[in-house]
Design a protein around this motif. Structure first.
Motif, mmCIF file in Angstrom:
data_model
loop_
_atom_site.group_PDB
_atom_site.id
_atom_site.type_symbol
_atom_site.label_atom_id
_atom_site.label_comp_id
_atom_site.label_asym_id
_atom_site.label_seq_id
_atom_site.Cartn_x
_atom_site.Cartn_y
_atom_site.Cartn_z
ATOM 1 N N MET A 52 0.839 -1.213 0.000
ATOM 2 C CA MET A 52 0.000 0.000 0.000
ATOM 3 C C MET A 52 0.869 1.257 0.000
ATOM 4 S SD MET A 52 -3.135 0.591 -0.195
ATOM 5 C CE MET A 52 -4.174 2.020 -0.162
ATOM 6 N N LEU A 53 1.924 1.203 0.854
ATOM 7 C CA LEU A 53 2.839 2.339 0.919
ATOM 8 C C LEU A 53 3.588 2.509 -0.413
ATOM 9 C CD1 LEU A 53 3.369 4.431 3.049
ATOM 10 C CD2 LEU A 53 5.225 3.038 3.953
ATOM 11 N N ASP A 54 3.878 1.377 -1.064
ATOM 12 C CA ASP A 54 4.535 1.438 -2.367
ATOM 13 C C ASP A 54 3.656 2.170 -3.379
ATOM 14 O OD1 ASP A 54 6.967 0.168 -1.860
ATOM 15 O OD2 ASP A 54 6.003 -1.786 -1.891
ATOM 16 N N LEU A 55 2.380 1.855 -3.348
ATOM 17 C CA LEU A 55 1.454 2.516 -4.268
ATOM 18 C C LEU A 55 1.439 4.019 -4.002
ATOM 19 C CD1 LEU A 55 -0.587 1.955 -6.533
ATOM 20 C CD2 LEU A 55 -2.358 1.794 -4.775
ATOM 21 N N ALA A 56 1.420 4.381 -2.721
ATOM 22 C CA ALA A 56 1.423 5.800 -2.354
ATOM 23 C C ALA A 56 2.688 6.487 -2.868
ATOM 24 C CB ALA A 56 1.315 5.935 -0.843
ATOM 25 N N MET A 57 3.819 5.818 -2.747
ATOM 26 C CA MET A 57 5.084 6.416 -3.206
ATOM 27 C C MET A 57 5.068 6.605 -4.728
ATOM 28 S SD MET A 57 6.906 6.942 -0.542
ATOM 29 C CE MET A 57 5.521 7.075 0.553
ATOM 30 N N LEU A 58 4.542 5.585 -5.426
ATOM 31 C CA LEU A 58 4.488 5.691 -6.889
ATOM 32 C C LEU A 58 3.521 6.790 -7.328
ATOM 33 C CD1 LEU A 58 4.633 1.893 -7.818
ATOM 34 C CD2 LEU A 58 6.423 3.611 -8.120
ATOM 35 N N VAL A 59 2.443 6.952 -6.570
ATOM 36 C CA VAL A 59 1.502 8.048 -6.865
ATOM 37 C C VAL A 59 2.201 9.391 -6.655
ATOM 38 C CG1 VAL A 59 -0.601 9.214 -6.076
ATOM 39 C CG2 VAL A 59 -0.601 6.735 -6.410
ATOM 40 N N VAL A 60 2.974 9.500 -5.578
ATOM 41 C CA VAL A 60 3.715 10.738 -5.304
ATOM 42 C C VAL A 60 4.642 11.062 -6.476
ATOM 43 C CG1 VAL A 60 5.547 11.742 -3.857
ATOM 44 C CG2 VAL A 60 3.602 10.591 -2.782
ATOM 45 N N LEU A 61 5.357 10.046 -6.945
ATOM 46 C CA LEU A 61 6.274 10.261 -8.082
ATOM 47 C C LEU A 61 5.498 10.661 -9.338
ATOM 48 C CD1 LEU A 61 8.771 7.276 -7.599
ATOM 49 C CD2 LEU A 61 9.241 9.709 -7.291
ATOM 50 N N GLY A 62 4.381 9.966 -9.572
ATOM 51 C CA GLY A 62 3.571 10.279 -10.746
ATOM 52 C C GLY A 62 3.041 11.702 -10.702
ATOM 53 N N VAL A 63 2.565 12.108 -9.532
ATOM 54 C CA VAL A 63 2.031 13.476 -9.385
ATOM 55 C C VAL A 63 3.148 14.503 -9.598
ATOM 56 C CG1 VAL A 63 1.080 15.113 -7.700
ATOM 57 C CG2 VAL A 63 0.102 12.815 -7.894
ATOM 58 N N ALA A 64 4.331 14.198 -9.060
ATOM 59 C CA ALA A 64 5.447 15.142 -9.200
ATOM 60 C C ALA A 64 5.804 15.336 -10.672
ATOM 61 C CB ALA A 64 6.657 14.621 -8.422
ATOM 62 N N PRO A 107 10.866 10.315 8.156
ATOM 63 C CA PRO A 107 9.854 10.619 7.128
ATOM 64 C C PRO A 107 9.875 12.082 6.694
ATOM 65 C CG PRO A 107 8.928 9.192 8.812
ATOM 66 C CD PRO A 107 10.299 9.567 9.293
ATOM 67 N N PHE A 108 10.024 13.008 7.644
ATOM 68 C CA PHE A 108 10.010 14.437 7.295
ATOM 69 C C PHE A 108 11.150 14.771 6.337
ATOM 70 C CE2 PHE A 108 11.454 18.789 7.874
ATOM 71 C CZ PHE A 108 10.284 19.503 7.706
ATOM 72 N N PHE A 109 12.357 14.370 6.714
ATOM 73 C CA PHE A 109 13.505 14.727 5.878
ATOM 74 C C PHE A 109 13.503 13.965 4.553
ATOM 75 C CE2 PHE A 109 15.399 16.306 9.897
ATOM 76 C CZ PHE A 109 15.652 17.591 9.469
ATOM 77 N N ASN A 110 13.104 12.693 4.582
ATOM 78 C CA ASN A 110 13.074 11.952 3.318
ATOM 79 C C ASN A 110 12.126 12.602 2.318
ATOM 80 O OD1 ASN A 110 14.988 9.893 3.667
ATOM 81 N ND2 ASN A 110 13.571 8.640 4.842
ATOM 82 N N LEU A 111 10.959 13.051 2.796
ATOM 83 C CA LEU A 111 9.983 13.662 1.877
ATOM 84 C C LEU A 111 10.389 15.072 1.462
ATOM 85 C CD1 LEU A 111 6.529 12.472 3.289
ATOM 86 C CD2 LEU A 111 7.466 12.037 1.009
ATOM 87 N N THR A 112 10.801 15.893 2.435
ATOM 88 C CA THR A 112 11.104 17.297 2.088
ATOM 89 C C THR A 112 12.400 17.397 1.280
ATOM 90 O OG1 THR A 112 12.144 17.591 4.260
ATOM 91 C CG2 THR A 112 9.847 18.324 4.014
ATOM 92 N N LEU A 113 13.376 16.551 1.594
ATOM 93 C CA LEU A 113 14.607 16.583 0.805
ATOM 94 C C LEU A 113 14.346 16.082 -0.612
ATOM 95 C CD1 LEU A 113 17.151 15.343 3.499
ATOM 96 C CD2 LEU A 113 17.142 17.593 2.419
ATOM 97 N N ALA A 114 13.476 15.070 -0.737
ATOM 98 C CA ALA A 114 13.113 14.594 -2.084
ATOM 99 C C ALA A 114 12.434 15.716 -2.869
ATOM 100 C CB ALA A 114 12.205 13.369 -1.985
ATOM 101 N N ALA A 115 11.552 16.467 -2.200
ATOM 102 C CA ALA A 115 10.884 17.590 -2.877
ATOM 103 C C ALA A 115 11.901 18.636 -3.313
ATOM 104 C CB ALA A 115 9.849 18.219 -1.937
ATOM 105 N N ALA A 116 12.866 18.929 -2.435
ATOM 106 C CA ALA A 116 13.886 19.930 -2.773
ATOM 107 C C ALA A 116 14.730 19.467 -3.949
ATOM 108 C CB ALA A 116 14.771 20.201 -1.556
#
Lengths: 39, 574
Positions: A1-13, B489-498
């Motif tokens: 489930m978390l994998d799907l969320a990560m792939l969605v995040v990448l797709g949206v980006a 989680p905070f740094f992994n997500l925000t650093l990825a965004a940056a």
């Protein structure tokens, strides 16, 4: 489930980046052109 | 300071200058398919294009070029994420490492696709050999080729007249990989193996030390990853200690060659630029601007680290360099090579977009940390990454001629192209994106309790750790200041965004500038044209870079390294 969320995040980006391309293109197409002669 | 330290810096500068023109010309010939290797490689290229359904003769406008780049990188990021998540069921995993955590896998995938290589993990305990080779190494090639392709597209924008196209992304990436990156990597990998870098698929080995202690020696296919790690601007180490690890950087000679690799493509592209636009002086002017800022940074860091530290001086410790001690601040330095080489490596790493380290930047004196941060904050234009350094410097050149045009009341022009409103808008979009993410995310992390709990130090030094992390990420550098636990989680997500923003939100407007410039006619040089190949323009360009960077980042730097410097002088250390 978390994998799907990560792939969605990448797709949206990347979809946002693609929209950014279209946005930049629209911006330069609608901007008034600078006359190509020296003042 | 020692003469040996200054000599190392001078030798590095001479070696770097020596490769600029030959490699720059070679890249230009490789890109247009006229080089000897490129002619031979046509037999490989043609089937590849046929397989991918690409018509190499069909050029793309900037929108199609940018979309191709995004698709290419999307495929890369998904592949790298998937490889990390299923590495435990894949072969070539002799240490039987488990799947990477999803958030860490996301951060790592974005990191390497964006040419940053920020690592919130230790390579030897997290990634299998297969992921290191098929994931990390492949993306180092792909991200470097993408960056160089964007740089080449912008050069074409200046070089072409009334053209609707800027090249074919697929052809550019293929030729850069086949004729530039792969041949250099093949040769230098053998050199590193000769110097002592491991290249094996064998498992880690157990060893007994002279004291009788048990030790596990991590190894793997290091040499083949090392070269592209350095040359691509990725910089992510096979081992956690990066280039301070003797298996990544075994000798002083390998250290010198590794620094040269970091700068290789970045400096050579200035010559490629000069050749492709038909005026070599323009390329030398850009290189001169880079060299001025690099020399100032290297001298400042070496002098800052090699002279006495106030805390030791207060204890009356003898800090003079001599036969038995290096003198100065040896904390965190590469003890095999001393302060001179460590300072040079740190400058090269942050002036480029590479981020490989052979010493701990966290342990540098506060004002040296200031220079390391400033190197990255200046949008990595001091050589910068492959392609990204060149297009970053060209963006500043556009700003410089725009400012000069405003001062004398003329429409600005650069290399025979009128710089209009569209080019200036896109340039500012590209230049403002990185600071917005650095400062915004640093501010956010500075006020939230979770991120603050990840800091290893309090006060201004702790602030510098946060500022450095987001600067490194958004400027696609990837080096770490240490002292910060970023695997949350905070740094992994925000650093990825940056990292994502610092790469792709910059590349898009750069390609837009390439497209608009390519479509323009060329205007002849007149008496009122600002010369852009002399010392006056170099000074204007350096001034523009420093002033824009200073106005943007000085308040944040004052809260971090500058405040720490004055606190240290007053006797307070963090």
């Amino acid at each position: 489930m978390l994998d799907l969320a990560m792939l969605v995040v990448l797709g949206v980006a990347f979809a946002a980046a693609a929209a950014y391309v279209r946005g930049c293109d629209a911006l330069i197409r609608t901007s008034p052109q600078t006359p190509e002669k020296s003042q | 300071m020692t003469w040996q330290g200054w000599l190392q810096i001078a030798v590095f500068a001479v070696l770097t200058l020596a490769v600029v023109r030959p490699l720059g010309d070679y890249i230009a010939r490789a890109i247009d398919g006229t080089g000897r290797l490129a002619r031979l490689g046509a037999r490989i290229e043609t089937p590849l294009y046929r397989l991918a359904g690409v018509d190499p003769a069909q050029e793309q406008g900037w929108v199609a070029y940018a979309m191709a780049l995004l698709w290419f990188n999307l495929a890369g990021v998904v592949a790298l994420y998937a490889l990390q998540r299923i590495q435990h069921v894949l072969p070539i995993n002799p240490q039987h490492l488990d799947a990477v955590d999803p958030l860490l896998a996301l951060d790592t995938a974005v990191s390497f696709v964006s040419n940053t290589s920020w690592q919130s993990y230790s390579g030897e305990t997290t990634l299998s050999y297969l992921v290191q080779m098929a994931g990390i190494t492949v993306q180092s090639f792909a991200s470097a080729a993408s960056g160089i392709a964007v740089g080449i597209a912008l050069i074409r924008g200046f070089a072409r007249r009334s053209s609707r196209t800027v090249g074919n992304f697929w052809v550019d990436v293929t030729r850069i990989t086949l004729y530039v990156l792969l041949p250099i990597c093949a040769v230098v990998t053998l050199f590193l193996v000769w110097q002592g870098v491991p290249q094996t698929l064998g498992a880690y080995v157990d060893a007994t030390t002279l004291e009788g202690a048990h030790q596990v020696l991590a190894r793997g296919p290091v040499a083949s990853q090392e070269v592209i790690k350095l040359m691509s601007g990725d910089g992510g180490g096979f081992f956690n200690a990066n280039s301070a690890h003797p298996f990544e950087n075994p000798t002083a000679l390998s250290g010198m060659i590794e620094m040269l690799l970091i700068f290789l493509i970045g400096v050579a592209l200035t010559a490629t630029f000069g050749r492709m636009i038909g005026d070599r002086r323009q390329g030398w002017a850009l290189l001169a601007a880079m060299a001025v800022m690099f020399a100032a940074g290297a001298a400042a860091i070496y002098a800052g680290e090699a002279t006495r530290t106030p805390a030791f001086a207060a204890l009356h410790v003898d800090q003079r360099a001599g036969d038995l001690q290096a003198g100065g601040n040896m904390e965190g330095k590469e003890v095999r090579f001393g302060i001179g080489q460590s300072a040079l490596f740190a400058t090269v790493s942050t002036a480029s977009s590479d981020g490989a380290v052979d010493s701990m930047h966290d342990s540098y004196m506060p004002m040296s940390g200031f220079v390391l941060l400033a190197n990255m904050m200046l949008d990595e234009v001091i050589v910068g990454g492959p392609g990204s350094g060149l297009f970053g410097m060209l963006l500043f050149a556009i700003v410089a001629v725009f400012v000069a045009g405003l001062m004398v009341g003329r429409t600005p022009e650069y290399l025979g192209k009128k710089i209009g409103g569209n080019e200036v808008k896109m340039t500012m979009l590209a230049l403002l994106c990185v600071p917005a993410f650095i400062l915004g995310l640093t501010a956010l992390a500075s006020v939230l309790p979770g991120p603050l709990a990840s800091l290893g130090n309090a006060g201004p030094h702790g602030f510098s750790e946060l500022l450095y992390a987001y600067t490194s990420a958004a400027a696609t550098n990837g080096s770490a200041f240490a002292g910060l636990n970023a695997n949350t989680p905070f740094f992994n997500l925000t650093l990825a965004a940056a990292m994502f923003a610092g790469r792709f939100l910059v590349i898009v407007p750069v390609l837009c500038v390439a497209g608009t410039l390519a479509a323009k006619r060329s205007v002849p040089v007149s008496l009122g044209t600002l010369p852009t190949h002399g010392a006056q323009f170099v000074a204007l360009l350096v001034g523009t870079v420093v002033i824009v960077g200073g106005l943007t980042f000085f308040p944040a730097l004052a809260l971090g390294p500058i405040a720490e410097h004055y606190a240290m002088l007053a006797g307070t250390n963090y």
